[in-house]
Design a protein around this motif. Structure first.
Motif, PDB file in Angstrom:
ATOM      1  N   GLN A  98       2.123  21.632  17.911  1.00  0.00           N
ATOM      2  CA  GLN A  98       0.860  20.935  18.127  1.00  0.00           C
ATOM      3  C   GLN A  98       1.091  19.430  18.172  1.00  0.00           C
ATOM      4  OE1 GLN A  98      -1.891  21.312  14.889  1.00  0.00           O
ATOM      5  NE2 GLN A  98      -3.695  21.074  16.187  1.00  0.00           N
ATOM      6  N   GLN A  99       1.890  18.914  17.233  1.00  0.00           N
ATOM      7  CA  GLN A  99       2.186  17.480  17.219  1.00  0.00           C
ATOM      8  C   GLN A  99       3.054  17.093  18.412  1.00  0.00           C
ATOM      9  OE1 GLN A  99       0.661  15.393  15.068  1.00  0.00           O
ATOM     10  NE2 GLN A  99      -0.388  17.293  14.543  1.00  0.00           N
ATOM     11  N   LEU A 100       3.937  18.012  18.827  1.00  0.00           N
ATOM     12  CA  LEU A 100       4.765  17.751  20.020  1.00  0.00           C
ATOM     13  C   LEU A 100       3.882  17.542  21.240  1.00  0.00           C
ATOM     14  CD1 LEU A 100       8.016  19.563  21.012  1.00  0.00           C
ATOM     15  CD2 LEU A 100       6.144  19.480  22.652  1.00  0.00           C
ATOM     16  N   LEU A 101       2.898  18.416  21.419  1.00  0.00           N
ATOM     17  CA  LEU A 101       1.999  18.294  22.565  1.00  0.00           C
ATOM     18  C   LEU A 101       1.154  17.033  22.478  1.00  0.00           C
ATOM     19  CD1 LEU A 101       0.815  22.002  22.879  1.00  0.00           C
ATOM     20  CD2 LEU A 101       2.216  20.766  24.535  1.00  0.00           C
TER      21      LEU A 101
ATOM     22  N   TYR B 102      -1.401  23.018  -0.178  1.00  0.00           N
ATOM     23  CA  TYR B 102      -0.705  22.008  -0.968  1.00  0.00           C
ATOM     24  C   TYR B 102      -0.396  20.811  -0.075  1.00  0.00           C
ATOM     25  CZ  TYR B 102       0.011  26.321  -3.588  1.00  0.00           C
ATOM     26  OH  TYR B 102      -0.173  27.517  -4.229  1.00  0.00           O
ATOM     27  N   ARG B 103      -1.036  19.704  -0.358  1.00  0.00           N
ATOM     28  CA  ARG B 103      -0.786  18.508   0.450  1.00  0.00           C
ATOM     29  C   ARG B 103       0.536  17.837   0.070  1.00  0.00           C
ATOM     30  NH1 ARG B 103      -5.890  15.586   2.456  1.00  0.00           N
ATOM     31  NH2 ARG B 103      -7.526  17.168   2.410  1.00  0.00           N
TER      32      ARG B 103
ATOM     33  N   SER C  72      -1.006  15.389   5.660  1.00  0.00           N
ATOM     34  CA  SER C  72      -2.393  15.339   6.097  1.00  0.00           C
ATOM     35  C   SER C  72      -2.750  16.648   6.791  1.00  0.00           C
ATOM     36  CB  SER C  72      -2.599  14.176   7.064  1.00  0.00           C
ATOM     37  OG  SER C  72      -3.859  14.282   7.694  1.00  0.00           O
ATOM     38  N   PRO C  73      -3.868  17.284   6.412  1.00  0.00           N
ATOM     39  CA  PRO C  73      -4.273  18.518   7.096  1.00  0.00           C
ATOM     40  C   PRO C  73      -4.429  18.341   8.604  1.00  0.00           C
ATOM     41  CG  PRO C  73      -5.569  18.199   5.103  1.00  0.00           C
ATOM     42  CD  PRO C  73      -4.778  16.937   5.317  1.00  0.00           C
ATOM     43  N   GLU C  74      -4.736  17.112   9.023  1.00  0.00           N
ATOM     44  CA  GLU C  74      -4.916  16.864  10.458  1.00  0.00           C
ATOM     45  C   GLU C  74      -3.617  17.064  11.237  1.00  0.00           C
ATOM     46  OE1 GLU C  74      -6.168  14.882   8.045  1.00  0.00           O
ATOM     47  OE2 GLU C  74      -8.211  15.659   8.362  1.00  0.00           O
ATOM     48  N   LYS C  75      -2.483  16.988  10.552  1.00  0.00           N
ATOM     49  CA  LYS C  75      -1.199  17.169  11.231  1.00  0.00           C
ATOM     50  C   LYS C  75      -0.701  18.608  11.154  1.00  0.00           C
ATOM     51  CE  LYS C  75       0.459  12.412  10.684  1.00  0.00           C
ATOM     52  NZ  LYS C  75       0.439  12.134  12.137  1.00  0.00           N
ATOM     53  N   MET C  76      -1.367  19.432  10.388  1.00  0.00           N
ATOM     54  CA  MET C  76      -0.950  20.818  10.226  1.00  0.00           C
ATOM     55  C   MET C  76      -1.661  21.707  11.248  1.00  0.00           C
ATOM     56  SD  MET C  76      -1.068  21.204   6.083  1.00  0.00           S
ATOM     57  CE  MET C  76      -0.521  19.907   4.972  1.00  0.00           C
ATOM     58  N   PRO C  77      -1.122  22.903  11.513  1.00  0.00           N
ATOM     59  CA  PRO C  77      -1.763  23.816  12.472  1.00  0.00           C
ATOM     60  C   PRO C  77      -2.922  24.580  11.826  1.00  0.00           C
ATOM     61  CG  PRO C  77       0.257  24.792  11.654  1.00  0.00           C
ATOM     62  CD  PRO C  77       0.192  23.412  11.058  1.00  0.00           C
TER      63      PRO C  77
END
Length: 847
Positions: free
Chosen positions: A55-58, A156-157, A178-183
């Motif tokens: 997701q971060q790659l895209l 777990y952050r 950050s949850p925003e960076k997780m899938p």
């Protein structure tokens, strides 16, 4: 056409940036080789670790760049379209799964699977060890089989990263994720509102946010206390996995259990079955009972009876340190609000979690709490089931260990997740595409024994070379970071892709004995340096941040390599994660596992490696004990063993014997077999074992088989029985609870004795006299217990013969009656009162 299909090839989807983001957000990509390959082709410069973050790659590439790449490369666009079509087809095909076709009548089943950790991907770093692996494999297999299951865990952050100082001593660095960076994304209810639930802690309610991860067809919900309205201390409650502070740990377990059930309710998910993994999840039972009490106007005892068949508790460790124990005053303080909610005293609620419920100062153990309240319990291998009965049999006083109601389902791994691209192609050619979706078919897998040796050897060589390159890259980076001498940095590159490669992954903890190899360091060094038959070891793993002895074990391995100048042949890969796990499992020739028997519950690393042409080399423990006992003695060996299955009373003697065995087997069996090559340079005997191992292990040690076993042995029977108990306003549950209360009140007055024995043709009759007191004959089952010293004792039901007031005579026929057998009588509750004869305290024996 005659079969009703269209003669026109269906049009393929056009890949777009948005459709690829959809694919990246669903964690099905973690086990799809073609999908992972697509992301690698979109960014060829990405490292294996970066590919765990598609997701971060895209997002990093951006819409314009991705669109341009697809437009410029027809083959890439075609691959992307195939991946998207396959993904959409998979998500739609819920009516053609194993569950939907085999158990159509139970299509409304919902299972809630609770675990403290899930090892799915490095981009969702909420795992530490084997429990997380098994939980992830269960989610993936449930998706493949179509089992309607939702996962529940904690978000777990804070994530720890391992680093070694110049002396090889482990240290930890903590990052905040950050949850925003997780899938993942915020879980929302039917009206689109972000779900948030409250969990009661001493003196306050803590607000908990809920996130959702999509795992194939199923969902995983993760709870997070980092909510702005919480006090600062409460916002960090779920920061670290297995926090060592007792109050934080207890709060985490209440959030997971109570908060997890409340989160599902807020999402309109009412599970029929709860599957709880380890004591971390035990408090889900409290909220389950509370909700059932409110829905059916039941008492706490009645709710427990109604829900028990639908509760499965799985324990994953025979090691005492693997279970939590909380001080009694702390437990009373944290459980006080819940005692009020379910209408019982603090003391009676806390007593359910004490090994000795009558001792107020005994510690509160969530594992004990779950063992008592669940209707079903299991270990995770055949041997572990036996060990667990020994470990927890104290909870069923006066019951023979063999009858303690704890079964087993042996763990398995999701094969598609762990096989390399080339091994996947080999399996598809040799076994057929059904290997990905067909559980437990030995006939299907037997065709693998006919695979071409030359092709198999080529694939294994490629996998080993990939591991060597991966290990070089990671080790060079770590040695340079800690300013290691330049010659040691250069030495790492000497790792050779054609050497016999031993892989070792595990927690650095005493019972795992990771330094068993070092018992004779001179001999080990000689074997590693052999110019004609060289060996190299690539290992990884972590010690718990608070485990100084574990850190010392790791340092001992590092120091051995330095002392003997073996940095080119003994390589430690720092900061273990799923990327490292996959590389080692796929590339090793031999998978080493050295736990002290019988302290390995199961162990799944060898299963992963075994499906990539690796042979296991292990003590006879966990799943390997089972695999060896079930192996064909006339076929090539499926692996190698360390020591025997003898039980040692002296740990030092056991370690010494196992260390000698390890080096002997390595030198005289493994090395000999691996380097025994024909004129073409192919190790035919070695590959015969590889094929035998893969074809034998795959249909058995597969998470598809594991999940099917759980479904048919526990989930569906639990659904049926709990539905019966809850029918008609839970009438059956109320009656059963009333009967149990009466049984417990009157049981102490019951007596039983063998009044006479008589020989009959071929056997013996045993008359049993029972003084029932206020109980009725229908309340009990009277049995003869026959032990001839060979195998498990026989339990024979006795039938009613006569009654004289409170004294009732029963008769059992023992046929045959072995000479010298011990025959005693016992009384247990009848099926009118329980589905489980083994109720704690409710068993009476003749003298």
């Amino acid at each position: 056409m005659a079969d009703g299909t269209s003669s026109t090839t269906p049009s393929r989807s056009v890949a777009t940036y948005e459709s690829l983001l959809d694919v990246a957000l669903n964690l099905r990509w973690t086990w799809k080789v073609d999908t992972r390959g697509l992301f690698a082709k979109l960014d060829p410069s990405a490292s294996p670790g970066a590919l765990e973050w598609p997701q971060q790659l895209l997002l990093g590439l951006g819409r314009e760049r991705v669109t341009a790449l697809l437009a410029a490369d027809e083959q890439l666009a075609e691959l992307a379209a195939r991946v998207i079509d396959d993904f959409r087809s998979y998500q739609r095909s819920t009516t053609r799964t194993w569950f939907s076709t085999t158990h159509r009548e139970h299509r409304d089943l919902v299972v809630a699977y609770f675990a403290a950790e899930y090892s799915l991907t490095d981009s969702l770093p909420i795992f530490a060890g084997g429990l997380g692996t098994v939980a992830a494999e269960h989610l993936k297999a449930s998706s493949a089989l179509g089992v309607p299951l939702v996962g529940v865990g904690l978000l777990y952050r804070g994530t720890s990263h391992q680093w070694l100082d110049r002396d090889g001593r482990q240290h930890e660095a903590w990052d905040m994720m950050s949850p925003e960076k997780m899938p993942i994304e915020l879980a929302r209810d039917a009206k689109g509102r972000a779900v948030q639930v409250a969990v009661n802690l001493p003196g306050r309610d803590v607000q908990v946010a809920v996130y959702r991860a999509q795992v194939g067809r199923n969902q995983l919900f993760l709870l997070d206390s980092a909510v702005a309205t919480n006090a600062e201390a409460d916002r960090t409650l779920t920061t670290r996995l297995y926090d060592s502070d007792a109050r934080t740990r207890l709060a985490q377990e209440l959030i997971l259990g109570v908060g997890g059930v409340r989160a599902l309710a807020a999402l309109a998910i009412e599970p029929d079955v709860l599957h709880l993994n380890e004591g971390h999840c035990a408090f889900a039972l409290l909220e389950r009972a509370r909700r059932l009490m409110a829905a059916e106007s039941l008492s706490f005892d009645e709710a427990l009876v109604a829900m028990r068949p639908g509760i499965l508790f799985t324990t994953h460790t025979p090691v005492a340190a693997g279970h939590d124990y909380f001080a009694p005053d702390l437990a009373r303080r944290y459980l006080a609000p819940y005692a009020t909610q379910v209408g019982v005293s603090e003391e009676s609620l806390v007593a359910l979690g004490r090994v000795n419920p009558d001792w107020p100062e005994d510690s509160f153990c969530p594992t004990v709490f779950a063992m008592r309240l669940a209707g079903n319990r299991n270990g995770v291998s055949r041997l572990h089931g036996r060990v667990t009965r020994d470990q927890w049999g104290v909870l069923w006083p006066r019951l023979p260990i063999d009858e303690v109601p704890i079964g087993h389902v042996t763990n398995g791994v999701h094969l598609e997740s762990w096989t390399t691209e080339h091994f996947s192609e080999l399996l598809t050619t040799s076994v057929g595409p059904a290997w990905r979706t067909t559980p437990g078919d030995p006939v299907l897998w037997s065709t693998l024994r006919d695979a071409d040796d030359v092709e198999l050897w080529r694939v294994k060589n490629d996998a080993r070379a990939a591991l060597v390159e991966f290990a070089r890259r990671r080790a060079r980076k770590d040695l340079a970071r800690r300013n290691a001498p330049s010659e040691r940095v250069a030495a790492v590159s000497v790792l050779h892709p054609e050497r016999l490669t031993i892989g070792f992954v595990g927690r650095f903890v005493t019972y795992k004995r990771p330094t068993l190899l070092l018992a004779d360091p001179d001999r080990l060094a000689r074997l590693l340096r052999d110019p004609d038959r060289p060996v190299q070891i690539v290992f990884a793993g972590k010690a718990h941040p608070n485990d100084e002895s574990g850190k010392q074990l790791l340092q001992d391995m590092i120091e051995f390599a330095a002392r003997y100048d073996l940095a080119d042949r003994v390589v430690f890969i720092v900061d273990f994660d799923t990327t490292v796990d996959r590389a080692l499992a796929q590339g090793a020739d031999v998978w080493l596992n050295t736990p002290r028997r019988p302290l390995e519950a199961c162990g799944v690393g060898g299963m992963k490696a075994g499906m990539n042409g690796s042979l296991n080399f292990s003590t006879i423990d966990g799943w390997w004990d089972e695999a060896l006992r079930d192996a064909d003695p006339d076929a090539p060996p499926i692996g190698f063993t360390i020591g025997t299955d003898e039980d040692f009373a002296d740990e030092a003697a056991q370690d010494a014997a196992d260390a000698r065995s390890l080096l002997d087997v390595l030198e005289y069996e493994i090395i000999e077999r691996f380097y025994d090559r024909d004129a073409a340079g192919v190790p035919r005997a070695w590959l015969a074992s590889v094929k035998q191992a893969m074809s034998t292990l795959a249909p058995t040690w597969d998470s598809l088989r594991m999940t099917r076993d759980y479904t048919e042995s526990y989930y569906l029977p639990g659904l049926v029985r709990s539905s019966q108990l809850r029918a008609g306003g839970a009438r059956a549950a109320r009656n059963r609870a009333a009967g149990l209360r009466r049984m417990r009140e009157t049981w102490p007055t019951l007596t039983v004795e063998v009044s006479s024995r008589a020989s009959v043709a071929g056997g013996e009759t045993v008359d049993v006299t029972v003084a029932l007191g206020a109980l009725a004959p229908s309340d009990v089952r009277v049995q003869a217990w026959v032990d001839d010293g060979v195998g498990a004792p026989r339990v024979l039901d006795a039938t009613f013969v006569d009654r004289d007031g409170e004294r009732v005579i029963y008769r059992a026929l023992v046929d045959p009656a072995p000479a010298g057998a011990t025959i005693v009588a016992r009384v247990v509750p009848s099926v009118l009162h329980t589905d489980d004869e083994a109720l704690p305290g409710l068993i009476a024996w003749s003298s």
